[in-house]
Scaffold this active site. Structure first.
Site, PDB file in Angstrom:
ATOM      1  N   GLU A  97     -56.621  73.287  54.360  1.00 23.49           N
ATOM      2  CA  GLU A  97     -55.508  72.383  54.661  1.00 23.49           C
ATOM      3  C   GLU A  97     -54.505  73.079  55.572  1.00 23.49           C
ATOM      4  O   GLU A  97     -54.247  74.278  55.437  1.00 23.49           O
ATOM      5  CB  GLU A  97     -54.818  71.959  53.360  1.00 23.49           C
ATOM      6  N   ASP A  99     -50.566  72.142  56.985  1.00 21.49           N
ATOM      7  CA  ASP A  99     -49.499  71.189  56.675  1.00 21.49           C
ATOM      8  C   ASP A  99     -48.248  71.354  57.521  1.00 21.49           C
ATOM      9  O   ASP A  99     -47.809  72.473  57.783  1.00 21.49           O
ATOM     10  CB  ASP A  99     -49.007  71.378  55.231  1.00 21.49           C
ATOM     11  N   GLU A 101     -44.703  69.790  56.168  1.00 21.03           N
ATOM     12  CA  GLU A 101     -44.073  69.047  55.084  1.00 21.03           C
ATOM     13  C   GLU A 101     -42.559  69.070  55.267  1.00 21.03           C
ATOM     14  O   GLU A 101     -41.956  70.152  55.323  1.00 21.03           O
ATOM     15  CB  GLU A 101     -44.435  69.638  53.715  1.00 21.03           C
TER      16      GLU A 101
END
Length: 256
Positions: A97, A99, A101
């Site tokens: 993953e 990200d 955020e």
């Protein structure tokens, strides 16, 4: 190309997809996804009933993934907006993953954004930064470049983080095909000042907007996880120019 000259990309015969209409489907919260009339932008909503999210209809193995995003305005403490790549739905315990955020905001304070790198189910490598602008006033472009040897996160064409593949990662470098996601969800327990400020649903709905999704890489067959018959995908490499390296160091020194 994202920001014009983010880095030097050596792309040999790459199928590029720059979506005229967002090539995505509902992940969750179908009633809280609102597409524009021309299909080029999409709003996600978080209210008392649900958050929401979308996922790309294709899976990718390496590439440049970016979107123009405008975050919700006003008090958004405890609300997380995310733009990321992942294969967690397929590899639950060994997922990869990458990200962005956005961790909610108390009106009048600076926004914080977090980047994270997971590989083969690793616990993640998080970094947080202050944003040097108000991301709720207008659109800004957030990009993830993922190659076999390097990962570069950028904002408006300025690189903010580079992760190179190295022996010290012990094989925990993201290596499996991933889809592209965007979500908004409730995270009062940790997102804003370590959970010090909570979601206030009296201010709902919280509405980020995504537009101009750009996916630059070959697609993979969703069943066999290999390039589709029409794709001719070879090498992709990323080399940061000296100018961009200086810009990244300056950003990290000031805002990380």
């Amino acid at each position: 190309m994202d920001g014009g000259l983010l880095f030097v990309l050596a792309i040999l015969t790459v199928t590029s997809v720059v979506a005229a209409a967002l090539d995505v489907t509902t992940l969750f919260g179908k009633a809280n996804l609102v597409r524009s009339g021309d299909g080029r932008s999409l709003k996600l909503l978080l209210d008392r009933s649900s958050g929401s999210g979308f996922i790309s209809t294709a899976t990718y193995h390496h590439g440049l993934f970016s979107a123009s995003i405008k975050l919700p305005q006003g008090y958004t403490a405890g609300v997380v907006v995310a733009f990321y790549t992942s294969n967690g739905d397929v590899f639950e315990k060994t997922h990869d993953e990458l990200d962005f955020e956005f961790l909610g905001n108390v009106h009048g304070e600076e926004w914080r954004v977090q980047t994270n790198v997971y590989g083969k189910g690793s616990t993640g490598r998080e970094e947080r930064y202050l944003l040097p602008f108000d991301p709720a006033k207008e659109f800004h472009r957030y990009s993830i470049l993922w190659t076999a040897h390097s990962i570069i996160f950028s904002i408006d064409g300025t690189p903010i983080r580079e992760v190179g593949r190295c022996d010290a990662m012990s094989g925990d470098y993201p290596s499996k095909p991933m889809s592209i996601y965007a979500t908004i969800w409730y995270a009062s327990d940790w997102a804003t000042s370590g959970g010090g400020y909570k979601v206030d649903y009296d201010r709902a709905p919280f509405v980020p907007e995504f537009s101009d999704l750009a996916l630059l890489r070959c697609r993979l067959d969703p069943i066999q996880q290999v390039p589709g018959a029409a794709a001719n995908c070879t090498a992709m490499a990323a080399v940061m120019t000296p100018k961009k390296q200086r810009e990244m160091r300056a950003f990290r020194q000031r805002y990380m």
